[in-house]
Motif scaffolding. Structure first.
Motif, PDB file in Angstrom:
ATOM      1  N   PHE A 320     -20.949  -5.956  18.498  1.00 30.53           N
ATOM      2  CA  PHE A 320     -20.470  -5.980  19.877  1.00 30.53           C
ATOM      3  C   PHE A 320     -18.933  -5.939  19.864  1.00 30.53           C
ATOM      4  CE2 PHE A 320     -19.218  -8.027  23.853  1.00 30.53           C
ATOM      5  CZ  PHE A 320     -19.955  -7.280  24.759  1.00 30.53           C
ATOM      6  N   VAL A 321     -18.369  -5.170  20.789  1.00 24.90           N
ATOM      7  CA  VAL A 321     -16.957  -4.782  20.683  1.00 24.90           C
ATOM      8  C   VAL A 321     -15.993  -5.968  20.554  1.00 24.90           C
ATOM      9  CG1 VAL A 321     -16.849  -4.484  23.206  1.00 24.90           C
ATOM     10  CG2 VAL A 321     -15.142  -3.392  21.765  1.00 24.90           C
ATOM     11  N   SER A 322     -16.160  -6.991  21.392  1.00 23.42           N
ATOM     12  CA  SER A 322     -15.184  -8.104  21.322  1.00 23.42           C
ATOM     13  C   SER A 322     -15.397  -8.946  20.066  1.00 23.42           C
ATOM     14  CB  SER A 322     -15.218  -8.965  22.581  1.00 23.42           C
ATOM     15  OG  SER A 322     -16.534  -9.157  23.008  1.00 23.42           O
ATOM     16  N   MET A 323     -16.638  -8.987  19.561  1.00 22.78           N
ATOM     17  CA  MET A 323     -16.872  -9.700  18.300  1.00 22.78           C
ATOM     18  C   MET A 323     -16.247  -8.936  17.138  1.00 22.78           C
ATOM     19  SD  MET A 323     -18.049 -12.229  16.590  1.00 22.78           S
ATOM     20  CE  MET A 323     -19.337 -13.156  17.417  1.00 22.78           C
ATOM     21  N   GLU A 324     -16.375  -7.617  17.157  1.00 27.59           N
ATOM     22  CA  GLU A 324     -15.786  -6.820  16.074  1.00 27.59           C
ATOM     23  C   GLU A 324     -14.266  -7.001  16.065  1.00 27.59           C
ATOM     24  OE1 GLU A 324     -16.886  -2.721  15.855  1.00 27.59           O
ATOM     25  OE2 GLU A 324     -15.791  -2.456  13.973  1.00 27.59           O
ATOM     26  N   GLU A 325     -13.668  -6.984  17.275  1.00 30.13           N
ATOM     27  CA  GLU A 325     -12.205  -7.193  17.351  1.00 30.13           C
ATOM     28  C   GLU A 325     -11.828  -8.549  16.795  1.00 30.13           C
ATOM     29  OE1 GLU A 325     -10.818  -6.631  21.343  1.00 30.13           O
ATOM     30  OE2 GLU A 325     -11.352  -4.516  21.328  1.00 30.13           O
ATOM     31  N   LEU A 326     -12.616  -9.560  17.169  1.00 26.30           N
ATOM     32  CA  LEU A 326     -12.315 -10.916  16.690  1.00 26.30           C
ATOM     33  C   LEU A 326     -12.372 -10.982  15.170  1.00 26.30           C
ATOM     34  CD1 LEU A 326     -11.923 -14.010  17.063  1.00 26.30           C
ATOM     35  CD2 LEU A 326     -14.416 -14.172  17.101  1.00 26.30           C
ATOM     36  N   LEU A 327     -13.453 -10.446  14.593  1.00 21.29           N
ATOM     37  CA  LEU A 327     -13.608 -10.549  13.141  1.00 21.29           C
ATOM     38  C   LEU A 327     -12.520  -9.776  12.401  1.00 21.29           C
ATOM     39  CD1 LEU A 327     -17.496 -10.236  12.860  1.00 21.29           C
ATOM     40  CD2 LEU A 327     -16.113 -12.291  12.634  1.00 21.29           C
ATOM     41  N   ARG A 328     -12.177  -8.593  12.920  1.00 17.28           N
ATOM     42  CA  ARG A 328     -11.116  -7.814  12.255  1.00 17.28           C
ATOM     43  C   ARG A 328      -9.772  -8.540  12.394  1.00 17.28           C
ATOM     44  NH1 ARG A 328     -13.409  -3.819  10.012  1.00 17.28           N
ATOM     45  NH2 ARG A 328     -15.118  -2.671  10.988  1.00 17.28           N
ATOM     46  N   ASP A 329      -9.579  -9.170  13.547  1.00 16.45           N
ATOM     47  CA  ASP A 329      -8.355  -9.950  13.772  1.00 16.45           C
ATOM     48  C   ASP A 329      -8.287 -11.141  12.823  1.00 16.45           C
ATOM     49  OD1 ASP A 329      -6.203  -9.501  15.333  1.00 16.45           O
ATOM     50  OD2 ASP A 329      -6.909 -10.598  17.088  1.00 16.45           O
ATOM     51  N   LEU A 330      -9.426 -11.800  12.654  1.00 20.29           N
ATOM     52  CA  LEU A 330      -9.472 -12.952  11.740  1.00 20.29           C
ATOM     53  C   LEU A 330      -9.137 -12.518  10.322  1.00 20.29           C
ATOM     54  CD1 LEU A 330     -12.563 -15.088  12.780  1.00 20.29           C
ATOM     55  CD2 LEU A 330     -10.238 -15.920  12.418  1.00 20.29           C
ATOM     56  N   ALA A 331      -9.738 -11.408   9.905  1.00 16.43           N
ATOM     57  CA  ALA A 331      -9.463 -10.906   8.552  1.00 16.43           C
ATOM     58  C   ALA A 331      -7.983 -10.533   8.436  1.00 16.43           C
ATOM     59  CB  ALA A 331     -10.350  -9.704   8.253  1.00 16.43           C
ATOM     60  N   ALA A 332      -7.440  -9.917   9.493  1.00 12.42           N
ATOM     61  CA  ALA A 332      -6.024  -9.532   9.469  1.00 12.42           C
ATOM     62  C   ALA A 332      -5.119 -10.762   9.412  1.00 12.42           C
ATOM     63  CB  ALA A 332      -5.692  -8.701  10.706  1.00 12.42           C
ATOM     64  N   HIS A 333      -5.594 -11.888   9.977  1.00  7.65           N
ATOM     65  CA  HIS A 333      -4.791 -13.119   9.939  1.00  7.65           C
ATOM     66  C   HIS A 333      -5.063 -13.930   8.679  1.00  7.65           C
ATOM     67  CE1 HIS A 333      -4.010 -12.123  14.152  1.00  7.65           C
ATOM     68  NE2 HIS A 333      -2.954 -12.900  14.041  1.00  7.65           N
ATOM     69  N   ASN A 334      -5.798 -13.293   7.733  1.00  7.09           N
ATOM     70  CA  ASN A 334      -5.919 -13.869   6.397  1.00  7.09           C
ATOM     71  C   ASN A 334      -6.775 -15.126   6.339  1.00  7.09           C
ATOM     72  OD1 ASN A 334      -5.346 -13.366   3.783  1.00  7.09           O
ATOM     73  ND2 ASN A 334      -3.167 -13.848   3.892  1.00  7.09           N
ATOM     74  N   ILE A 335      -7.709 -15.276   7.267  1.00  7.08           N
ATOM     75  CA  ILE A 335      -8.554 -16.480   7.239  1.00  7.08           C
ATOM     76  C   ILE A 335      -9.258 -16.561   5.895  1.00  7.08           C
ATOM     77  CG2 ILE A 335     -10.564 -15.278   8.259  1.00  7.08           C
ATOM     78  CD1 ILE A 335      -9.531 -18.902   9.057  1.00  7.08           C
ATOM     79  N   GLN A 336      -9.377 -17.743   5.349  1.00  8.20           N
ATOM     80  CA  GLN A 336      -9.980 -17.921   4.037  1.00  8.20           C
ATOM     81  C   GLN A 336     -10.487 -19.336   3.871  1.00  8.20           C
ATOM     82  OE1 GLN A 336      -6.449 -18.079   1.038  1.00  8.20           O
ATOM     83  NE2 GLN A 336      -5.821 -16.621   2.602  1.00  8.20           N
ATOM     84  N   LYS A 337     -11.176 -19.583   2.767  1.00  3.97           N
ATOM     85  CA  LYS A 337     -11.662 -20.918   2.392  1.00  3.97           C
ATOM     86  C   LYS A 337     -12.592 -21.526   3.446  1.00  3.97           C
ATOM     87  CE  LYS A 337      -7.337 -21.985  -0.047  1.00  3.97           C
ATOM     88  NZ  LYS A 337      -6.145 -22.816  -0.047  1.00  3.97           N
ATOM     89  N   ARG A 338     -13.534 -20.744   3.963  1.00  7.00           N
ATOM     90  CA  ARG A 338     -14.473 -21.269   4.955  1.00  7.00           C
ATOM     91  C   ARG A 338     -15.911 -21.000   4.500  1.00  7.00           C
ATOM     92  NH1 ARG A 338     -10.148 -22.812   6.216  1.00  7.00           N
ATOM     93  NH2 ARG A 338      -9.300 -23.166   8.288  1.00  7.00           N
ATOM     94  N   THR A 339     -16.837 -21.812   5.006  1.00  5.02           N
ATOM     95  CA  THR A 339     -18.266 -21.515   4.866  1.00  5.02           C
ATOM     96  C   THR A 339     -18.698 -20.795   6.132  1.00  5.02           C
ATOM     97  OG1 THR A 339     -18.680 -23.408   3.426  1.00  5.02           O
ATOM     98  CG2 THR A 339     -20.562 -22.538   4.644  1.00  5.02           C
ATOM     99  N   VAL A 340     -19.385 -19.647   5.959  1.00  8.10           N
ATOM    100  CA  VAL A 340     -19.660 -18.773   7.107  1.00  8.10           C
ATOM    101  C   VAL A 340     -21.146 -18.401   7.150  1.00  8.10           C
ATOM    102  CG1 VAL A 340     -18.940 -16.686   8.318  1.00  8.10           C
ATOM    103  CG2 VAL A 340     -17.357 -17.786   6.737  1.00  8.10           C
TER     104      VAL A 340
END
Ligand code: FEO
Length: 616
Positions: A320-340
């Motif tokens: 879904f478009v806003s979820m895809e934007e969110l996830l790509r944004d999160l990856a771009a902001h270098n999110i790490q060290k989480r359980t998903v």
């Protein structure tokens, strides 16, 4: 009419607030506005620290003229070329044609890109460690590339020990009359916006922020003056601690942040059921509808929470478009060290789960759970096992405590009330057992809470393995240490982690109490067994409330107090060798050799942070 704020006798805030801006940088909503800070130092020379966004130029130039009080402007230091701080630079030069610019070489290049005025003839180039005398003040310059652009530098006033920190330590939100963070309830009213500002503006650049923190750790800082938000003159260490956490991608809260995309409510319904079942297990949850909550808020929440669950319907054969934007944004902001974990939906061909997983798999140090829920249009009762398996998988990665039953009559009979009189502001070995593993650590936070029923509280640092074991099993023992306890007991239980060492390997005598947990029979005058009935999250520590299930007096030796330990047990630091530079841990005496102590340094012996070190 001017509107300035005095920072010190010769330093004045001359910035402005913008509450009409809808989207900062065209991306981030700022419902509470934003401030553009600029500071004027009126020493023998007059020196301006950055300009402001065009939106507040009128009040800025009035503020500047008023504060100059008829003097001319001698210098402007450009720490950051982003136009929210430099847009009014060309007008500044028109108004003050003799002003000289202090900037680094990268900034000079950018000035030529943004402006038409002649740069080289009016610019004094500076580099790392250069100093500049303004009269009574000496300024020095510290390069801070990528916090938030490559040319960024910060300035340190060596005289008043003020750090002009550019974008670092800023926050979204207008100032609303105050200028110092301690004039407002920052944690209640601004911390969420400070986190959202950090994660979205510089969240990607954790390594570079850590580099700046490392440089800043060598400076004595009385005040921080950022380019957005409040000036910090107290609790500076607390705010730096937040930056250490954010820049190392360390979660602040244990629990599950759920973000979902749902067109007709069925994916949302599944997310609600999962949240509800997690809560039934005592796990904290927060939920966001990605079609409603701006991505910048969800990104900040992802930095805050330890576990992330993304649930999305399939849309145009993708996410879904806003979820895809969110996830790509999160990856771009270098999110790490989480359980998903993921939930997908698709009425004829569900692909969103696989695609979401691919995006998150590109991030560093992610623990992606195998368990998932795949919906065909809506959740069916036959999928209950799938939902429970996902909830269980999340729950298994979150240490939790089991609420205790009320103490039995037999238990009460085994509690010697006199054992509780041994409690003081002392030092204790806290022990726990998880399966076959025994472990223990030193704490100084044991307090009797109520007499009927007999209850106590212990506060335990979340970094300790014993903490996680107590969360999981709900059982512990407290051994009350006595004045004859040797330093080796503190070294054994306090200066090594049970994750690497077996602390009950027989080198220190241990006995098992009725709850199956060990206690120390030597160097102790009492032991108390606790069964956890509540666990309260206080950031770095969990406060456990426990019913006392057993308590025995073991000797009449006096309990050791914290003060006694420091006076009589802890080895005194050896006199520093002449010219030897370093820092000594006030807790255990460990010596770090070097000119500067990194802000995020953790003592290898006792695991206390840089704030517990002092210069040799
Ligand atoms: Fe506030 Fe990077 O500008």
């Amino acid at each position: 009419m001017y509107c300035t704020k005095k920072i010190t006798d010769d330093l004045t805030w001359v910035g402005g607030n913008d509450r009409r801006l809808a989207m900062f940088e065209g991306v981030y909503s700022v419902p509470d506005g934003v401030s553009y800070n600029s500071y004027l130092l009126t020493d023998d020379k007059t020196v301006l620290f950055d300009t402001v966004d065009r939106a507040v130029s009128t009040v800025f130039f009035e503020n500047l003229a008023h504060t100059l009080d008829g003097r001319t402007l001698d210098y402007v230091i450009i720490q950051h070329m982003e136009p929210d701080h430099s847009a009014t630079l060309s007008e500044l030069i028109l108004r003050y044609p003799d002003v000289k610019i202090i900037a680094n070489a990268k900034t000079a290049v950018m000035m030529k890109q943004f402006f038409e005025f002649e740069v080289d003839s009016r610019t004094l180039l500076v580099k790392e460690g250069d100093t500049f005398e303004t009269g009574h003040h000496t300024l020095t310059f510290v390069m801070a590339p990528m916090v938030h652009w490559p040319e960024v530098m910060v300035t340190y006033d060596m005289t008043d020990k003020i750090l002009f920190s550019a974008d670092a330590f800023g926050t979204f939100g207008a100032l609303n009359g105050a200028i110092f963070a301690d004039e407002v309830d920052f944690n209640r009213d601004y911390m969420d916006e400070a986190r959202r500002y950090y994660c979205n503006i510089v969240g990607k650049y954790g390594t570079q922020v850590q580099a700046l923190l490392k440089k800043a750790s060598s400076l004595e800082i009385n005040m921080i003056c950022p380019l957005h938000g409040f000036v910090w003159r107290s609790h500076i260490g607390d705010y730096i601690d937040k930056y250490v956490k954010w820049s190392t991608y360390t979660p602040e809260e244990t629990g599950v942040m759920i973000a979902y995309a749902s067109v007709y409510g069925n994916t949302e319904n599944t997310a609600e059921i999962i949240a509800s079942r997690l809560r039934d297990k005592g796990i904290k949850t927060v939920m966001y509808d990605v079609s409603v909550t701006p991505a910048s808020n969800i990104i900040a929440a992802a930095f805050q929470w330890s576990h992330l669950l993304f649930a999305s319907t399939t849309y145009n054969a993708g996410i879904f478009v806003s979820m895809e934007e969110l996830l790509r944004d999160l990856a771009a902001h270098n999110i790490q060290k989480r359980t998903v974990a993921f939930v997908e939906n698709g009425s004829w061909a569900a692909t969103s789960g696989k695609l979401m997983r691919e995006i998150i798999a590109s991030c560093k140090d992610m623990n992606i759970l195998e368990e998932t829920v795949s919906l065909k249009s809506s959740l069916k009762p036959s999928q209950d096992d799938q939902v429970n398996a996902l909830v269980e998988a999340l729950s298994n990665t979150i240490p939790q405590f089991k609420p205790a039953q009320a103490a039995s009559a037999e238990t009460e009979a085994s509690v010697d009330p006199n054992a509780l009189f041994k409690l003081s502001y002392g030092l204790f070995v806290l022990s726990a057992k998880d399966g076959e593993k025994d472990n223990g650590c030193i704490i100084n936070t044991v307090t009797q809470l109520t007499d009927t029923p007999k209850r106590l509280t212990i506060a335990v640092n979340k970094q300790n393995l014993t903490h996680d074991m107590i969360l999981k099993t709900g059982m512990f023992n407290v051994s009350v240490l006595t004045e004859d306890v040797p330093f080796k007991v503190f070294q054994h239980f306090g200066f090594q982690s049970g994750r690497e060492a077996d602390k009950f390997d027989g080198s220190i005598k241990a006995v098992r109490s009725r709850n199956g947990v060990v206690y120390l029979p030597d160097y102790t005058n009492a032991f108390i067994s606790g069964k956890v009935i509540d666990a309260l999250d206080y950031g770095t520590h969990t406060l456990f409330v426990a019913e006392i299930t057993e308590a025995c007096i073991l000797s009449q030796e006096p309990s050791v107090t914290y003060a006694y330990y420091f006076e009589h047990i802890k080895p005194k630091p050896q006199p520093a060798e002449e010219n030897k530079k370093g820092f000594v841990c006030k807790i255990c005496g460990y010596v770090y050799e070097g000119e500067t102590l990194p802000a995020d340094f953790i003592c290898p012996l006792c695991k206390h942070g840089a704030e517990d070190f002092e210069p040799l």
